[in-house]
Scaffold this motif. Structure first.
Motif, short mmCIF file in Angstrom:
data_model
loop_
_atom_site.label_atom_id
_atom_site.label_comp_id
_atom_site.label_asym_id
_atom_site.label_seq_id
_atom_site.Cartn_x
_atom_site.Cartn_y
_atom_site.Cartn_z
N UNK A 267 0.82 -1.21 0.00
CA UNK A 267 0.00 0.00 0.00
C UNK A 267 0.86 1.26 0.00
N UNK A 268 1.92 1.23 0.77
CA UNK A 268 2.79 2.41 0.83
C UNK A 268 3.49 2.64 -0.50
N UNK A 269 3.84 1.55 -1.19
CA UNK A 269 4.44 1.69 -2.51
C UNK A 269 3.47 2.33 -3.49
N UNK A 270 2.18 1.99 -3.35
CA UNK A 270 1.17 2.55 -4.24
C UNK A 270 0.74 3.96 -3.82
N UNK A 271 0.80 4.24 -2.52
CA UNK A 271 0.31 5.51 -1.99
C UNK A 271 1.32 6.05 -0.97
N UNK A 272 2.42 6.61 -1.44
CA UNK A 272 3.46 7.09 -0.52
C UNK A 272 2.95 8.24 0.35
N UNK A 273 3.55 8.33 1.53
CA UNK A 273 3.21 9.41 2.46
C UNK A 273 3.90 10.70 2.01
N UNK A 274 3.21 11.81 2.14
CA UNK A 274 3.79 13.10 1.79
C UNK A 274 5.03 13.36 2.62
N UNK A 275 6.18 13.54 2.01
CA UNK A 275 7.43 13.70 2.78
C UNK A 275 7.41 14.88 3.74
N UNK A 276 6.81 16.00 3.33
CA UNK A 276 6.78 17.17 4.22
C UNK A 276 5.92 16.91 5.45
#
Length: 417
Positions: free
Chosen positions: A103-112
């Motif tokens: 899921x994280x690969x498909x929907x990465x978390x906003x770095x900021x």
């Protein structure tokens, strides 16, 4: 009590983010200095929560191993049930690890947003560099368990706790019972302390959320919403495993299983307690699914006592998300250690209050991954949503294993003439 506290904590999270964002936009120097004092209060609350981890984890492991060994020794049905529990827990742990990573690969978390959240609680932990396998393997056995406890070496504590627990089961009954009672009392004492600390959770979470708002404004709210959606999705998805188990082993009973389980799931959704669902599970298993009372009366209480399918799934999902927040890439050895820790912790922490088990269950997994645990205090505020689906998945699995094991009913004793 727990539900109302969860709502207060969630409200404190929102209030802290909004207040911190307002200070970030409009606050003067005096307001920012006051905010620093509030953040220090949050750090104090977090440390009070952290101080219970090592004694709680160790004591729960020892008593959990002793309880599981006693259950497996009570007869063929209990032993078969425990074996099925173990298989499903391992499958669940691996699913949680791979599903959240995907899921994280498909929907990465906003770095900021991630940087702002972690910056608000950093300074308490050091991010660990993943060791190579050759360097990691010798660290499994603690050369000094006391030092391992002092250094928060959770994996070493887990290994020592497992060895200690299994060794305890080899002692004579009198000695085994005495030591088990001591560690059970230690665990209960830590739980009392955790409950005391959690009473101040609205204040602590407000203080931590204030720091996040000061650094990120309301941008962190999007990261929290993404966390809730992802962890809830992974946790809810594991509830399909019990249905697959029924299709594989009891296909003709599948429709009956769906009808009988639906009221139990509704109760789990509203109560968030597997124990509260036990009477209804017994009724539905015996009346609607025609499971022999001798099987239902053994398997269901045993499942509620030591089996939570959703626990390793959700706990690993949270830990992987936290690793991503910090931009960490744990090694294969660390992932393997995290799966092992998730498995044993899921047995040991059964029966803890939801908020207490959140920290006690996930912090050791995070440490095994080399991930700081401070951000868990913020994620605790939104745990009320994923926890609903944890309970639904747990009771669904409890019902499924009971149906699968119905053929293990012992024959009633007959009188000899």
């Amino acid at each position: 009590m727990i539900k109302s506290l969860s709502l207060f904590v969630l409200g404190a999270l929102v209030a802290g983010l909004v207040t911190g964002s307002a200070l970030f936009a409009y606050g003067g120097p005096a307001a920012l200095r006051a905010a620093e004092v509030v953040e220090a209060l949050g750090a104090l609350w977090l440390n009070a929560l952290r101080m219970t981890i090592v004694p709680l984890v160790f004591s729960l492991l020892v008593t959990g191993v002793a309880s599981a060994a006693d259950a497996a020794a009570t007869g063929r049905l209990a032993a078969r049930a425990f074996a099925l529990f173990a298989i499903m827990l391992v499958i669940g742990a691996l699913f949680g690890l791979f599903a959240m990573s995907g899921l994280i690969a498909l929907w990465p978390v906003d770095p900021q947003g991630a940087a702002a959240m972690t910056a608000a609680v950093e300074g308490q932990s050091t991010v660990q560099v993943p060791p190579g396998f050759a360097a990691w393997l010798p660290t499994l056995a603690p050369s000094n368990p006391i030092r391992a406890a002092a250094e928060d070496a959770i994996l070493q504590i887990v290994v020592f706790g497992l060895i200690f627990g299994f060794a305890l089961t080899r002692l004579p009954q009198a000695q085994r019972g005495l030591l088990t009672q001591v560690f059970r009392a230690l665990a209960e004492t830590m739980i009392v302390i955790v409950r005391w600390v959690l009473l101040a959770a609205p204040v602590g979470v407000f203080a931590l959320a204030l720091g996040i708002g000061l650094r990120a404004g309301l941008g962190a709210a999007g990261v929290l919403a993404q966390y809730v959606v992802m962890v809830t999705g992974v946790t809810a998805a594991i509830a399909l495993l019990p249905y697959g188990l029924i299709l594989l082993t009891r296909r003709s009973r599948f429709a009956d299983f769906i009808r009988a389980t639906a009221p139990v799931q509704a109760l789990a959704f509203s109560t968030q307690s597997s124990l509260a669902c036990l009477p209804v599970m017994l009724e539905k298993a015996q009346d609607d699914l025609r499971v022999p009372p001798r099987v239902a009366g053994v398997v269901l209480p045993l499942a509620v006592a030591i089996f939570r399918l959703s626990s390793p799934v959700a706990n690993l999902a949270v830990a992987v998300f936290v690793a991503h927040l910090y931009g960490l890439s744990p090694s294969f050895a660390q992932f393997a250690a995290a799966v092992a820790v998730a498995f044993v912790i899921s047995i040991g922490t059964v029966g803890l209050p939801g908020q207490a088990s959140f920290f006690a269950s996930i912090a050791p997994i995070c440490v095994a991954l080399g991930v700081p645990v401070e951000i868990l205090a913020v994620l605790l505020a939104v745990e009320v949503i994923p926890d609903i689906f944890r309970t639904v998945g747990n009771v669904t699995a409890d019902m499924a294993v009971t149906v699968v094991l119905e053929d293990e009913a012992p024959e009633p004793a007959t009188a000899l003439g």
